[in-house]
Enzyme design. Structure first.
Site, short mmCIF file in Angstrom:
data_model
loop_
_atom_site.label_atom_id
_atom_site.label_comp_id
_atom_site.label_asym_id
_atom_site.label_seq_id
_atom_site.Cartn_x
_atom_site.Cartn_y
_atom_site.Cartn_z
N ASP A 87 63.34 44.79 4.66
CA ASP A 87 64.17 43.76 4.02
C ASP A 87 65.64 44.02 4.33
O ASP A 87 66.52 43.77 3.51
CB ASP A 87 63.94 43.76 2.50
N ASP A 131 68.33 50.19 -0.86
CA ASP A 131 67.22 49.33 -1.29
C ASP A 131 65.99 49.45 -0.39
O ASP A 131 65.78 48.65 0.51
CB ASP A 131 67.66 47.87 -1.37
#
Length: 282
Positions: free
Chosen positions: A168, A185
């Site tokens: 991502d 993340d």
């Protein structure tokens, strides 16, 4: 500020002394600036599955294993205990990836502890000692864009050599520290060798970098580093110091129409998610 309920147990255990402020609220977690002894760190508090906008898509969780066979059976059946186990596995995936990538020399925040669904890690800062901004909040000169793009491609290669694909990666989860970009993340990180969707995710990650930095240095839009990187990886000749060209010649062969349509659907879904992130960032 008043200490959030989810951080109370870490305060009681002496892992956190005080909560300074909320840093951000993302699609899967809340992040706080905290004091731990003489150090300032950040505490990432994972949201419950029902509160997250980012779902544990099958593409990401494919081939993730748990050591406990009872947990594995429960996760497969989708029982209440299984859902809890899935949630724990989802959270620990980022912790595992951070330790693995930090050991491989990838530019990620240094992890310190993981307790009760809270990840304590390094606070990435800018030249003034403040929390580093995300790339999407910064404008670059063409020279800066080319330099940061090259740096991040090196990090993507290092990650892949360590067997990890971010899954991502975009300007929304890369921080600009004083000494360059830092990748954050990682709960959706996938195993490069064990996930059938790893190649598509790697290509998408690299395309996101190209698209963002191409706004400032348009010549980057003509490169194809993603295909080059994955081809070298598949052939077993990719190394952390591999020199990339950005040029890739595709082999001519039969076209898999079904796969092409799936890629189109994935691209549409990614663009929709990107727009949501942009609206949230505003």
């Amino acid at each position: 500020m008043k200490s959030p309920k989810r951080l109370q147990s870490l305060i009681e255990e002496g892992l956190i002394d005080t909560v300074v402020r909320q840093l951000m609220s993302g699609k899967e977690a809340m992040v706080y600036v905290v004091r731990c002894g003489d150090e300032t760190r950040c505490a990432k508090v994972y949201k419950e599955a029902t509160e997250r906008s980012f779902r544990q898509a099958v593409d990401y969780t494919e081939n993730r294993k748990v050591k406990n066979t009872r947990q594995a059976r429960a996760m497969a059946k989708g029982t209440k205990f299984g859902r809890q186990a899935s949630e724990a596995a989802w959270q620990s995936a980022e912790v595992d990836a951070l330790y693995r990538l930090a050991a491989a020399g990838v530019r990620v925040p240094k992890p310190h502890n993981f307790c009760d669904g809270v990840l304590l890690m390094e606070l990435v800062t800018d030249a003034h000692g403040d929390a580093a901004p995300r790339l999407n909040d910064v404008a670059f000169t063409p020279e800066q864009a080319r330099a940061h793009h090259a740096t991040l491609l090196t990090e993507v290669v290092r990650m892949l050599c360590a067997g990890v694909v971010h899954g991502d990666l975009s300007e929304f989860n890369i921080l600009l520290a004083e000494d360059g970009p830092v990748i954050i993340d990682l709960p959706q990180a996938v195993d490069a060798a064990g996930n059938n969707h790893a190649s598509r995710m790697l290509l998408r990650d690299v395309a996101n970098l190209r698209g963002f930095f191409g706004q400032f240095a348009p010549e980057l839009l003509q490169t194809d580093h993603g295909s080059e990187i994955w081809d070298l990886y598949q052939r077993g000749v990719l190394h952390p110091d591999t020199v990339l060209t950005g040029i890739f010649k595709r082999r001519i062969g039969p076209v898999d129409v079904g796969n092409v349509l799936r890629e189109i659907d994935d691209a549409r879904a990614e663009e929709a998610a990107r727009r949501v992130r942009m609206q949230t960032a505003r």
